[in-house]
Design a protein around this motif. Structure first.
Motif, PDB file in Angstrom:
ATOM      1  N   ARG A  51       0.837  -1.208   0.000  1.00  0.00           N
ATOM      2  CA  ARG A  51       0.000   0.000   0.000  1.00  0.00           C
ATOM      3  C   ARG A  51       0.872   1.257   0.000  1.00  0.00           C
ATOM      4  O   ARG A  51       0.548   2.242  -0.668  1.00  0.00           O
ATOM      5  CB  ARG A  51      -0.956   0.000   1.192  1.00  0.00           C
ATOM      6  N   LEU A  52       1.964   1.220   0.739  1.00  0.00           N
ATOM      7  CA  LEU A  52       2.855   2.372   0.786  1.00  0.00           C
ATOM      8  C   LEU A  52       3.559   2.588  -0.562  1.00  0.00           C
ATOM      9  O   LEU A  52       3.683   3.724  -1.029  1.00  0.00           O
ATOM     10  CB  LEU A  52       3.871   2.215   1.922  1.00  0.00           C
ATOM     11  N   PHE A  53       3.984   1.506  -1.205  1.00  0.00           N
ATOM     12  CA  PHE A  53       4.553   1.628  -2.552  1.00  0.00           C
ATOM     13  C   PHE A  53       3.500   2.166  -3.517  1.00  0.00           C
ATOM     14  O   PHE A  53       3.790   3.045  -4.338  1.00  0.00           O
ATOM     15  CB  PHE A  53       5.080   0.285  -3.064  1.00  0.00           C
ATOM     16  N   ASP A  54       2.281   1.638  -3.419  1.00  0.00           N
ATOM     17  CA  ASP A  54       1.205   2.091  -4.298  1.00  0.00           C
ATOM     18  C   ASP A  54       0.880   3.571  -4.087  1.00  0.00           C
ATOM     19  O   ASP A  54       0.403   4.243  -5.003  1.00  0.00           O
ATOM     20  CB  ASP A  54      -0.059   1.252  -4.096  1.00  0.00           C
ATOM     21  N   ALA A  55       1.145   4.066  -2.875  1.00  0.00           N
ATOM     22  CA  ALA A  55       0.921   5.485  -2.581  1.00  0.00           C
ATOM     23  C   ALA A  55       2.052   6.355  -3.128  1.00  0.00           C
ATOM     24  O   ALA A  55       2.034   7.574  -2.985  1.00  0.00           O
ATOM     25  CB  ALA A  55       0.785   5.690  -1.073  1.00  0.00           C
ATOM     26  N   GLY A  56       3.041   5.717  -3.749  1.00  0.00           N
ATOM     27  CA  GLY A  56       4.125   6.464  -4.376  1.00  0.00           C
ATOM     28  C   GLY A  56       5.358   6.637  -3.516  1.00  0.00           C
ATOM     29  O   GLY A  56       6.272   7.377  -3.875  1.00  0.00           O
ATOM     30  N   MET A  57       5.393   5.960  -2.384  1.00  0.00           N
ATOM     31  CA  MET A  57       6.563   6.093  -1.512  1.00  0.00           C
ATOM     32  C   MET A  57       7.703   5.215  -2.011  1.00  0.00           C
ATOM     33  O   MET A  57       7.474   4.139  -2.552  1.00  0.00           O
ATOM     34  CB  MET A  57       6.205   5.698  -0.082  1.00  0.00           C
ATOM     35  N   SER A  58       8.904   5.682  -1.788  1.00  0.00           N
ATOM     36  CA  SER A  58      10.094   4.899  -2.133  1.00  0.00           C
ATOM     37  C   SER A  58      10.411   3.951  -0.979  1.00  0.00           C
ATOM     38  O   SER A  58       9.895   4.116   0.136  1.00  0.00           O
ATOM     39  CB  SER A  58      11.283   5.829  -2.364  1.00  0.00           C
ATOM     40  N   ALA A  63      10.941   2.723   4.761  1.00  0.00           N
ATOM     41  CA  ALA A  63      11.783   2.302   5.884  1.00  0.00           C
ATOM     42  C   ALA A  63      11.699   3.294   7.038  1.00  0.00           C
ATOM     43  O   ALA A  63      11.850   2.911   8.204  1.00  0.00           O
ATOM     44  CB  ALA A  63      13.237   2.140   5.422  1.00  0.00           C
ATOM     45  N   THR A  64      11.428   4.551   6.739  1.00  0.00           N
ATOM     46  CA  THR A  64      11.278   5.564   7.781  1.00  0.00           C
ATOM     47  C   THR A  64       9.923   5.454   8.475  1.00  0.00           C
ATOM     48  O   THR A  64       9.809   5.699   9.670  1.00  0.00           O
ATOM     49  CB  THR A  64      11.418   6.977   7.166  1.00  0.00           C
ATOM     50  N   VAL A  65       8.898   5.068   7.727  1.00  0.00           N
ATOM     51  CA  VAL A  65       7.537   5.008   8.256  1.00  0.00           C
ATOM     52  C   VAL A  65       7.268   3.712   9.028  1.00  0.00           C
ATOM     53  O   VAL A  65       6.561   3.718  10.040  1.00  0.00           O
ATOM     54  CB  VAL A  65       6.518   5.177   7.104  1.00  0.00           C
ATOM     55  N   LEU A  66       7.813   2.598   8.585  1.00  0.00           N
ATOM     56  CA  LEU A  66       7.503   1.295   9.191  1.00  0.00           C
ATOM     57  C   LEU A  66       7.774   1.188  10.691  1.00  0.00           C
ATOM     58  O   LEU A  66       7.017   0.513  11.379  1.00  0.00           O
ATOM     59  CB  LEU A  66       8.226   0.174   8.444  1.00  0.00           C
ATOM     60  N   LEU A  80       8.368  11.201  13.683  1.00  0.00           N
ATOM     61  CA  LEU A  80       9.149  11.039  12.457  1.00  0.00           C
ATOM     62  C   LEU A  80       8.278  10.474  11.336  1.00  0.00           C
ATOM     63  O   LEU A  80       8.321  10.954  10.192  1.00  0.00           O
ATOM     64  CB  LEU A  80      10.359  10.133  12.693  1.00  0.00           C
ATOM     65  N   ALA A  81       7.459   9.479  11.658  1.00  0.00           N
ATOM     66  CA  ALA A  81       6.564   8.891  10.656  1.00  0.00           C
ATOM     67  C   ALA A  81       5.559   9.931  10.154  1.00  0.00           C
ATOM     68  O   ALA A  81       5.302  10.035   8.952  1.00  0.00           O
ATOM     69  CB  ALA A  81       5.840   7.680  11.230  1.00  0.00           C
ATOM     70  N   PHE A  82       5.014  10.716  11.091  1.00  0.00           N
ATOM     71  CA  PHE A  82       4.051  11.760  10.711  1.00  0.00           C
ATOM     72  C   PHE A  82       4.697  12.773   9.774  1.00  0.00           C
ATOM     73  O   PHE A  82       4.128  13.119   8.734  1.00  0.00           O
ATOM     74  CB  PHE A  82       3.500  12.453  11.960  1.00  0.00           C
ATOM     75  N   ALA A  83       5.883  13.239  10.133  1.00  0.00           N
ATOM     76  CA  ALA A  83       6.576  14.227   9.301  1.00  0.00           C
ATOM     77  C   ALA A  83       6.884  13.651   7.924  1.00  0.00           C
ATOM     78  O   ALA A  83       6.723  14.329   6.898  1.00  0.00           O
ATOM     79  CB  ALA A  83       7.866  14.683   9.990  1.00  0.00           C
ATOM     80  N   THR A  84       7.298  12.398   7.883  1.00  0.00           N
ATOM     81  CA  THR A  84       7.618  11.746   6.606  1.00  0.00           C
ATOM     82  C   THR A  84       6.376  11.612   5.748  1.00  0.00           C
ATOM     83  O   THR A  84       6.392  11.929   4.547  1.00  0.00           O
ATOM     84  CB  THR A  84       8.246  10.362   6.862  1.00  0.00           C
ATOM     85  N   MET A  85       5.276  11.149   6.340  1.00  0.00           N
ATOM     86  CA  MET A  85       4.043  10.970   5.567  1.00  0.00           C
ATOM     87  C   MET A  85       3.508  12.312   5.080  1.00  0.00           C
ATOM     88  O   MET A  85       3.024  12.418   3.943  1.00  0.00           O
ATOM     89  CB  MET A  85       3.002  10.224   6.391  1.00  0.00           C
ATOM     90  N   THR A  86       3.612  13.350   5.903  1.00  0.00           N
ATOM     91  CA  THR A  86       3.158  14.681   5.499  1.00  0.00           C
ATOM     92  C   THR A  86       3.992  15.198   4.329  1.00  0.00           C
ATOM     93  O   THR A  86       3.455  15.743   3.357  1.00  0.00           O
ATOM     94  CB  THR A  86       3.240  15.659   6.688  1.00  0.00           C
ATOM     95  N   ARG A  87       5.310  15.002   4.399  1.00  0.00           N
ATOM     96  CA  ARG A  87       6.191  15.399   3.301  1.00  0.00           C
ATOM     97  C   ARG A  87       5.827  14.660   2.015  1.00  0.00           C
ATOM     98  O   ARG A  87       5.793  15.247   0.932  1.00  0.00           O
ATOM     99  CB  ARG A  87       7.648  15.097   3.681  1.00  0.00           C
ATOM    100  N   GLU A  88       5.549  13.369   2.144  1.00  0.00           N
ATOM    101  CA  GLU A  88       5.175  12.578   0.967  1.00  0.00           C
ATOM    102  C   GLU A  88       3.851  13.045   0.384  1.00  0.00           C
ATOM    103  O   GLU A  88       3.693  13.144  -0.832  1.00  0.00           O
ATOM    104  CB  GLU A  88       5.097  11.092   1.322  1.00  0.00           C
TER     105      GLU A  88
END
Length: 131
Positions: A51-58, A63-66, A80-88
């Motif tokens: 799902r994360l790959f399908d959302a366009g994440m590398s 690895a930062t979100v998991l 950290l996960a929140f900031a990463t997901m917001t950036r994405e």
């Protein structure tokens, strides 16, 4: 379960599963013969990774979100996960805006081409010259 079973249960190729391991997204234990063995929990993890790959994440971003899934009560990990997901999400929004601009430019070209085609269809046929 072995890699083939995990592949069947998740619909993800063994090659992709090995890639997930190389990237640190998935872990397995090894048998004495070196075969990978996965727990039942890995089925859900692979589903989340997909799902994360399908959302366009590398894989780097994933690895930062998991870790947020693994240690949901650690405030630092959660932040950290929140900031990463917001950036994405912001990156995806910017990509969408660029795609809309590109589509609008293409629509303008299509309208111009349609007018030109209409003009051509109503133009008289050229008269052939005799020599």
């Amino acid at each position: 379960m072995r890699i083939g079973e995990l592949s069947k249960r998740t619909g993800v190729s063994p090659r992709s599963l090995r890639y997930y391991e190389e990237q640190g997204l998935l872990t397995s234990s090894r048998s004495g013969a070196g075969q990978r063995h996965y727990s039942d929990a890995e089925v859900q993890r692979v589903s989340l990774i997909r799902r994360l790959f399908d959302a366009g994440m590398s894989s780097r971003v994933i690895a930062t979100v998991l870790p947020c899934v693994e240690t949901p009560s650690d405030p630092g990990v959660v932040e950290l996960a929140f900031a990463t997901m917001t950036r994405e999400r912001d990156r995806i929004d910017a990509d969408i805006a660029r795609l809309i601009e590109t589509r609008d430019a293409l629509d303008e070209l299509i309208r111009g081409n349609s007018r030109h085609r209409a003009e051509l269809s109503t133009a008289p046929e050229p008269v052939a010259r005799s020599t």
